[in-house]
Design a protein around this motif. Structure first.
Motif, PDB file in Angstrom:
ATOM      1  N   ALA A 144      -2.682  37.132 -27.831  1.00  0.00           N
ATOM      2  CA  ALA A 144      -3.966  37.808 -27.645  1.00  0.00           C
ATOM      3  C   ALA A 144      -4.054  39.038 -28.544  1.00  0.00           C
ATOM      4  O   ALA A 144      -5.101  39.302 -29.141  1.00  0.00           O
ATOM      5  N   MET A 145      -2.959  39.787 -28.665  1.00  0.00           N
ATOM      6  CA  MET A 145      -2.939  40.958 -29.540  1.00  0.00           C
ATOM      7  C   MET A 145      -3.134  40.550 -31.001  1.00  0.00           C
ATOM      8  O   MET A 145      -3.829  41.220 -31.756  1.00  0.00           O
ATOM      9  N   GLU A 146      -2.517  39.446 -31.391  1.00  0.00           N
ATOM     10  CA  GLU A 146      -2.718  38.931 -32.756  1.00  0.00           C
ATOM     11  C   GLU A 146      -4.193  38.582 -32.975  1.00  0.00           C
ATOM     12  O   GLU A 146      -4.758  38.881 -34.023  1.00  0.00           O
ATOM     13  N   ARG A 147      -4.797  37.951 -31.987  1.00  0.00           N
ATOM     14  CA  ARG A 147      -6.213  37.591 -32.088  1.00  0.00           C
ATOM     15  C   ARG A 147      -7.092  38.834 -32.174  1.00  0.00           C
ATOM     16  O   ARG A 147      -8.070  38.849 -32.922  1.00  0.00           O
ATOM     17  N   LEU A 148      -6.755  39.862 -31.407  1.00  0.00           N
ATOM     18  CA  LEU A 148      -7.512  41.114 -31.488  1.00  0.00           C
ATOM     19  C   LEU A 148      -7.435  41.689 -32.900  1.00  0.00           C
ATOM     20  O   LEU A 148      -8.435  42.124 -33.464  1.00  0.00           O
ATOM     21  N   HIS A 149      -6.229  41.668 -33.468  1.00  0.00           N
ATOM     22  CA  HIS A 149      -6.035  42.198 -34.813  1.00  0.00           C
ATOM     23  C   HIS A 149      -6.854  41.421 -35.846  1.00  0.00           C
ATOM     24  O   HIS A 149      -7.372  41.993 -36.800  1.00  0.00           O
ATOM     25  N   LYS A 150      -6.999  40.120 -35.652  1.00  0.00           N
ATOM     26  CA  LYS A 150      -7.758  39.263 -36.565  1.00  0.00           C
ATOM     27  C   LYS A 150      -9.256  39.266 -36.265  1.00  0.00           C
ATOM     28  O   LYS A 150     -10.011  38.581 -36.940  1.00  0.00           O
ATOM     29  N   ALA A 151      -9.680  39.983 -35.229  1.00  0.00           N
ATOM     30  CA  ALA A 151     -11.081  39.994 -34.775  1.00  0.00           C
ATOM     31  C   ALA A 151     -11.525  38.597 -34.380  1.00  0.00           C
ATOM     32  O   ALA A 151     -12.657  38.195 -34.604  1.00  0.00           O
ATOM     33  N   ASP A 152     -10.614  37.846 -33.770  1.00  0.00           N
ATOM     34  CA  ASP A 152     -10.874  36.485 -33.325  1.00  0.00           C
ATOM     35  C   ASP A 152     -11.051  36.454 -31.802  1.00  0.00           C
ATOM     36  O   ASP A 152     -10.519  35.596 -31.114  1.00  0.00           O
ATOM     37  N   VAL A 153     -11.751  37.437 -31.286  1.00  0.00           N
ATOM     38  CA  VAL A 153     -11.922  37.546 -29.838  1.00  0.00           C
ATOM     39  C   VAL A 153     -13.412  37.593 -29.538  1.00  0.00           C
ATOM     40  O   VAL A 153     -14.138  38.434 -30.064  1.00  0.00           O
ATOM     41  N   LYS A 154     -13.855  36.667 -28.709  1.00  0.00           N
ATOM     42  CA  LYS A 154     -15.266  36.614 -28.345  1.00  0.00           C
ATOM     43  C   LYS A 154     -15.537  37.374 -27.049  1.00  0.00           C
ATOM     44  O   LYS A 154     -16.603  37.916 -26.849  1.00  0.00           O
ATOM     45  N   TYR A 155     -14.541  37.382 -26.146  1.00  0.00           N
ATOM     46  CA  TYR A 155     -14.703  37.981 -24.831  1.00  0.00           C
ATOM     47  C   TYR A 155     -13.563  38.945 -24.553  1.00  0.00           C
ATOM     48  O   TYR A 155     -12.562  38.962 -25.255  1.00  0.00           O
ATOM     49  N   ARG A 156     -13.696  39.704 -23.486  1.00  0.00           N
ATOM     50  CA  ARG A 156     -12.632  40.595 -23.046  1.00  0.00           C
ATOM     51  C   ARG A 156     -11.509  39.773 -22.431  1.00  0.00           C
ATOM     52  O   ARG A 156     -11.749  38.844 -21.679  1.00  0.00           O
ATOM     53  N   PHE A 157     -10.266  40.123 -22.760  1.00  0.00           N
ATOM     54  CA  PHE A 157      -9.123  39.447 -22.153  1.00  0.00           C
ATOM     55  C   PHE A 157      -8.851  40.038 -20.775  1.00  0.00           C
ATOM     56  O   PHE A 157      -8.886  41.254 -20.587  1.00  0.00           O
ATOM     57  N   VAL A 158      -8.563  39.173 -19.812  1.00  0.00           N
ATOM     58  CA  VAL A 158      -8.129  39.582 -18.481  1.00  0.00           C
ATOM     59  C   VAL A 158      -6.816  38.872 -18.221  1.00  0.00           C
ATOM     60  O   VAL A 158      -6.748  37.639 -18.269  1.00  0.00           O
ATOM     61  N   ILE A 159      -5.762  39.637 -17.976  1.00  0.00           N
ATOM     62  CA  ILE A 159      -4.437  39.054 -17.750  1.00  0.00           C
ATOM     63  C   ILE A 159      -4.312  38.653 -16.293  1.00  0.00           C
ATOM     64  O   ILE A 159      -4.480  39.473 -15.396  1.00  0.00           O
ATOM     65  N   ASP A 160      -4.016  37.387 -16.060  1.00  0.00           N
ATOM     66  CA  ASP A 160      -3.858  36.849 -14.706  1.00  0.00           C
ATOM     67  C   ASP A 160      -2.438  37.142 -14.231  1.00  0.00           C
ATOM     68  O   ASP A 160      -1.554  36.309 -14.319  1.00  0.00           O
ATOM     69  N   ILE A 161      -2.233  38.354 -13.745  1.00  0.00           N
ATOM     70  CA  ILE A 161      -0.905  38.784 -13.306  1.00  0.00           C
ATOM     71  C   ILE A 161      -0.439  37.970 -12.100  1.00  0.00           C
ATOM     72  O   ILE A 161       0.707  37.549 -12.037  1.00  0.00           O
TER      73      ILE A 161
END
Length: 86
Positions: A61-78
């Motif tokens: 997910a962090m890699e995707r954020l860096h690439k601007a490949d994120v459409k929605y907010r990430f929510v971690i299912d702890i």
């Protein structure tokens, strides 16, 4: 005032000092404003666009954020990520 002014804000300082007034700013609202926003969202069926991810996907997910490949907010299912596997 809500939002930022488009130019520098000029304030009369003497009345502020004599009247013992305080000016404060915040990027977020307080509890009351947050509650009003939540009630408005519930009343109008406004929901966030999220992508639920397991904890072991965080690095990807962090890699995707860096690439601007994120459409929605990430929510971690702890809760489901930390269930013991027997």
């Amino acid at each position: 005032m809500v939002g930022l002014p488009d130019k520098t804000l000029e304030l009369p300082l003497i009345p502020l000092i004599k009247g013992r007034k305080i000016i404060a700013g915040s990027m977020i609202g307080g509890i009351k404003e947050t509650q009003e926003m939540m009630e408005f969202a519930a009343e109008h069926n406004v929901k966030p666009d999220i992508e639920v991810i397991p904890i072991d996907y965080v690095n990807k997910a962090m890699e995707r954020l860096h690439k601007a490949d994120v459409k929605y907010r990430f929510v971690i299912d702890i809760g489901n990520s930390l269930k013991p596997s027997f």
